[in-house]
Structure formats: structure tokens, C-alpha cells
Motif scaffolding. Structure first.
Motif, PDB file in Angstrom:
ATOM      1  N   ARG A  68       0.672  -1.146  -0.087  1.00 15.45           N
ATOM      2  CA  ARG A  68      -0.076   0.017  -0.065  1.00 15.45           C
ATOM      3  C   ARG A  68       0.886   1.368   0.154  1.00 15.45           C
ATOM      4  O   ARG A  68       0.299   2.484   0.015  1.00 15.45           O
ATOM      5  CB  ARG A  68      -0.940   0.091   1.191  1.00 15.45           C
ATOM      6  N   PHE A  81       2.136   2.031  -2.611  1.00 14.60           N
ATOM      7  CA  PHE A  81       1.430   2.423  -4.202  1.00 14.60           C
ATOM      8  C   PHE A  81       0.271   3.599  -3.477  1.00 14.60           C
ATOM      9  O   PHE A  81       0.080   4.623  -4.171  1.00 14.60           O
ATOM     10  CB  PHE A  81       0.854   1.469  -4.773  1.00 14.60           C
ATOM     11  N   CYS A  82      -0.835   3.051  -2.494  1.00 12.44           N
ATOM     12  CA  CYS A  82      -1.823   3.902  -2.382  1.00 12.44           C
ATOM     13  C   CYS A  82      -1.399   5.497  -1.739  1.00 12.44           C
ATOM     14  O   CYS A  82      -2.003   6.420  -2.133  1.00 12.44           O
ATOM     15  CB  CYS A  82      -2.611   3.228  -1.076  1.00 12.44           C
ATOM     16  N   CYS A 110      -0.503   6.795  -5.675  1.00  8.66           N
ATOM     17  CA  CYS A 110      -1.767   6.956  -6.395  1.00  8.66           C
ATOM     18  C   CYS A 110      -2.360   8.276  -6.393  1.00  8.66           C
ATOM     19  O   CYS A 110      -2.273   8.724  -5.231  1.00  8.66           O
ATOM     20  CB  CYS A 110      -2.907   5.767  -5.838  1.00  8.66           C
ATOM     21  N   ASN A 151      -5.216   9.324  -3.934  1.00 10.09           N
ATOM     22  CA  ASN A 151      -5.211   9.494  -2.406  1.00 10.09           C
ATOM     23  C   ASN A 151      -4.997  11.301  -2.351  1.00 10.09           C
ATOM     24  O   ASN A 151      -5.288  11.406  -1.139  1.00 10.09           O
ATOM     25  CB  ASN A 151      -3.814   8.676  -2.165  1.00 10.09           C
ATOM     26  N   TRP A 162     -13.708   5.410   0.459  1.00  4.19           N
ATOM     27  CA  TRP A 162     -13.134   4.865  -0.870  1.00  4.19           C
ATOM     28  C   TRP A 162     -11.799   3.966  -0.616  1.00  4.19           C
ATOM     29  O   TRP A 162     -11.777   2.775  -0.614  1.00  4.19           O
ATOM     30  CB  TRP A 162     -12.925   5.607  -1.848  1.00  4.19           C
ATOM     31  N   CYS A 163     -10.882   4.482  -0.068  1.00  5.31           N
ATOM     32  CA  CYS A 163      -9.478   3.850   0.123  1.00  5.31           C
ATOM     33  C   CYS A 163      -9.660   2.836   1.075  1.00  5.31           C
ATOM     34  O   CYS A 163      -9.231   1.783   0.951  1.00  5.31           O
ATOM     35  CB  CYS A 163      -8.459   4.759   0.267  1.00  5.31           C
ATOM     36  N   CYS A 181     -11.857   0.312  -2.489  1.00  2.00           N
ATOM     37  CA  CYS A 181     -10.817   0.297  -3.468  1.00  2.00           C
ATOM     38  C   CYS A 181     -10.406  -1.237  -3.616  1.00  2.00           C
ATOM     39  O   CYS A 181      -9.717  -1.593  -2.824  1.00  2.00           O
ATOM     40  CB  CYS A 181      -9.776   1.168  -3.429  1.00  2.00           C
ATOM     41  N   GLY A 219      -6.628  -1.316  -3.824  1.00  2.00           N
ATOM     42  CA  GLY A 219      -5.960  -1.082  -2.307  1.00  2.00           C
ATOM     43  C   GLY A 219      -5.902  -2.374  -1.632  1.00  2.00           C
ATOM     44  O   GLY A 219      -5.045  -2.748  -1.136  1.00  2.00           O
TER      45      GLY A 219
HETATM   46  S1  SF4 Z   1      -7.253   2.510  -2.070  1.00  2.00           S
HETATM   47 FE1  SF4 Z   1      -7.369   2.488  -4.421  1.00  2.00          FE
HETATM   48  S2  SF4 Z   1      -7.835   4.744  -4.845  1.00  2.00           S
HETATM   49 FE2  SF4 Z   1      -6.842   4.624  -2.652  1.00  2.00          FE
HETATM   50  S3  SF4 Z   1      -5.077   5.225  -2.759  1.00  2.00           S
HETATM   51 FE3  SF4 Z   1      -5.068   3.053  -2.871  1.00  2.00          FE
HETATM   52  S4  SF4 Z   1      -5.206   2.380  -5.123  1.00  2.00           S
HETATM   53 FE4  SF4 Z   1      -5.668   4.619  -4.743  1.00  2.00          FE
END
Ligand code: SF4
Ligand code: SF4
Length: 309
Positions: free
Chosen positions: A117, A119-120, A124, A127, A211-212, A216, A219
Motif C-alpha cells: 500500500r 502505492f496508495c 496513487c 489519494n 473509498w480507499c 477500492c 488497495g
Molecule cells: S485505495 Fe485505491 S484509490 Fe485509494 S490510494 Fe489505494 S489504490 Fe488509490
């Protein structure tokens, strides 16, 4: 770090202090260091894609970072691909080129080592939007209008794979707000922003980190990938007073189960985004980023010291 003194004492005999933002600019910048670094990283990734597409940025005659977050290439040499998008395509039973599979493997190994995460919170673009909604929520002290279980995202993940299998289309990629926002920023403002605005309003008006933190599937995928990551938030049980300040700022507060963290010396959940919010606001400096092997060594030393003591 400045903090208020309260008359309460923790079970380890330490006074329970609450966090207070420093008055000086340098103190504030130090507290916001991970936030600043995260934004620099997120905008740098977008800038590299944008500048390659629009200003023909390159290196040794090759485009610097071409493509998009689903599939890209660094100086025409290193392929990168979103492993979740690739997994969906594999479920559609379409064939993929070796280059895309190698790209997905590179990304998978990278996030498996440093935390899926990451990445998140560090890459992303969505975020940035959801953090802004969270900030506004705090500012206006808005409550939740809905309760959703955080495990729901794993069901959305399974549904995306099932729909890919049934329809023959990479299901989440068709509706992904991450791909939409990326496309809009790099290639122009259009209808895709409606989806992103929907997420912003959902997070702002309906559910904190809606959402996150709850829906998601990307995520959720990265939470599974990052389960055994080597870069972790280390937890020092001996100094923690259980003041709860870290849990208050964490976008995934369930990962800060401090009794569990005390047993292992670290935050174990793959749902931790390594965002670094909790680290600078701990009044006792009980949280820090560290590598798993060093955390284990530190724990062994502490246990040995306790035995001798
Ligand atoms: S949960 Fe999804 S939208 Fe939120 S930061 Fe992570 S990948 Fe991006
Ligand atoms: S535990 Fe810390 S690093 Fe992990 S998500 Fe929560 S605030 Fe971020």
C-alpha cells in the motif's frame, strides 16, 4: 517535540501526554515531512508521465516514462505494469505479452518488499483527493452517514476478478477512478472527473476514508501483496503510553492494534499504507520506520536487556 502534560499516568509509569503541533515553521515542516515527501512523489510521477507525453522528455533518445499507471515503460527499457490489471486480464483468458508479464513481476516484487500500500499513499493520484476530503472532514468535524466493514474491499476485489472471468473484460479497469484521474491529468479534463468527484463527495459527506479504506479493490490487492513487506512501522512498547494520538490520525486505524504490535514489535497488517502520519505525531517517539530484520534484532536486544535486568 512539544506536548501537553496531563495528570494521567500510563501503566509503564510514564505521564500520558497529548500531541501538540510545534509553533515554529521548522518544527511544523519536520512533522509534515512524510506528507511533503508523499506529495512530491505523487506529483513527480504525474509530471514524468505528462512531460513525456506532452514535452517529449526523454533519455538516450527514448521516452522517459511512457504509457500510464496500468502499463508503462521507463526509457523504453524497463517495462512496468499494474499487477492487478494484469491479473484481471489473465482472468479474461486473453494472452499477454512477455514484456507486460515481466513489467507486472517487477512492480509486484517492488511493492512486496517495501509495502503494497505504499502505492496508495505515495503514488496513487486518488489519494490526494481522498486525503483532501479527509482534511475537510476534520476541519468541519463531519460525522459518518454510513457504516461499512473494511473487509468489503476484498469482496469488491473478488467481484472484479469474477466479472473479468464472466465478461471477458478487465472489469475494474473500465471503472477505475485511478485510471480515470490519471488519464484526465495527463491527457485532458473530461468526463472521468465525474467519477473522481463522486469519490470525493462520498469520502467527504458519507464515510471517512470511504473509498480507499473500504471499497477500492486495488488497495485491497496491494494490502495482500504487502503482508510480508520488509519496510514496516516499528513499535516500541516500552515507551508507549497508549495516548491514542497515532490511532486518531491513521487512515487505517484498525492496523494500529497496539497489543498485537507490542508482541511483534511492528505494525503487521498489510493494510498499513506506510503513509508515515503516525510516526511524527507520537509524543513518545514510539513509532518509526524500520526494516523487519533490524526490528527483530532490536527486539532480541531488548528482551536480553530485560532478562539481565
Ligand atoms: S485505495 Fe485505491 S484509490 Fe485509494 S490510494 Fe489505494 S489504490 Fe488509490
Ligand atoms: S499505521 Fe501509520 S503508517 Fe500505517 S497507515 Fe496508519 S498512520 Fe499510516
Amino acid at each position: 517535540m512539544s506536548s501537553d502534560q496531563t495528570p494521567h499516568t500510563a501503566s509503564n509509569g510514564r505521564p500520558i501526554r497529548l500531541y501538540r503541533l510545534p509553533d515554529s515553521l521548522s518544527g511544523k515542516l519536520w512533522v509534515w515531512r512524510y506528507l511533503i515527501l508523499r506529495r512530491i512523489t505523487q506529483f513527480s510521477v504525474l509530471l514524468l508521465f505528462f512531460a513525456t507525453a506532452h514535452w517529449a522528455w526523454g533519455l538516450v533518445g527514448e521516452p522517459l516514462l511512457s504509457g500510464n499507471l496500468s502499463s508503462s515503460s521507463v526509457v523504453g527499457l524497463v517495462p512496468l505494469a499494474d499487477p492487478f490489471a494484469v491479473l484481471q486480464i489473465l482472468f479474461t483468458r486473453h494472452l499477454l505479452s512477455t514484456e507486460v508479464l515481466i513489467g507486472a513481476a517487477i512492480v509486484l516484487v517492488f511493492y512486496a518488499l517495501i509495502g503494497g500500500r505504499v502505492f496508495c499513499s505515495w503514488v496513487c493520484p486518488v489519494n490526494v483527493v481522498t486525503d483532501f476530503a479527509g482534511w475537510l472532514r476534520n476541519h468541519f468535524d463531519l460525522g459518518n452517514a454510513l457504516h461499512l466493514n473494511r473487509s468489503l474491499r476484498y469482496y469488491v476485489l473478488a467481484l472484479a476478478l469474477l466479472l473479468s472471468l464472466i465478461t471477458g473484460l478487465a472489469a475494474f479497469e473500465w471503472v477505475s477512478p485511478i485510471a480515470m484521474l490519471h488519464r484526465e491529468v495527463i491527457f485532458g479534463i473530461g468526463m472521468g472527473l465525474i467519477g473522481v468527484a463522486g469519490i470525493f463527495l462520498f469520502d467527504l459527506m458519507v464515510l471517512r476514508h470511504g473509498w480507499c479504506g473500504h471499497l477500492c479493490p486495488l488497495g485491497a490487492f496491494y494490502a495482500v501483496v504487502g503482508k510480508a513487506a520488509q519496510l514496516r512501522v516499528r513499535f516500541d512498547e516500552s515507551t508507549c503510553t497508549r495516548c491514542g494520538e497515532c490511532i486518531r490520525v491513521c487512515p487505517e486505524p484498525q492496523v494500529l492494534n497496539l497489543n498485537q504490535a507490542a508482541e511483534r514489535g511492528l505494525v503487521t497488517s498489510g493494510e498499513c499504507t506506510n503513509c508515515g502520519r503516525c510516526v511524527p505525531i507520537c509524543p513518545e517517539d514510539s513509532l518509526s520506520f524500520d526494516l523487519r530484520p533490524w526490528i527483530a534484532r532490536h527486539d532480541q536486544r531488548q528482551r536480553a536487556n530485560r532478562t539481565i535486568g
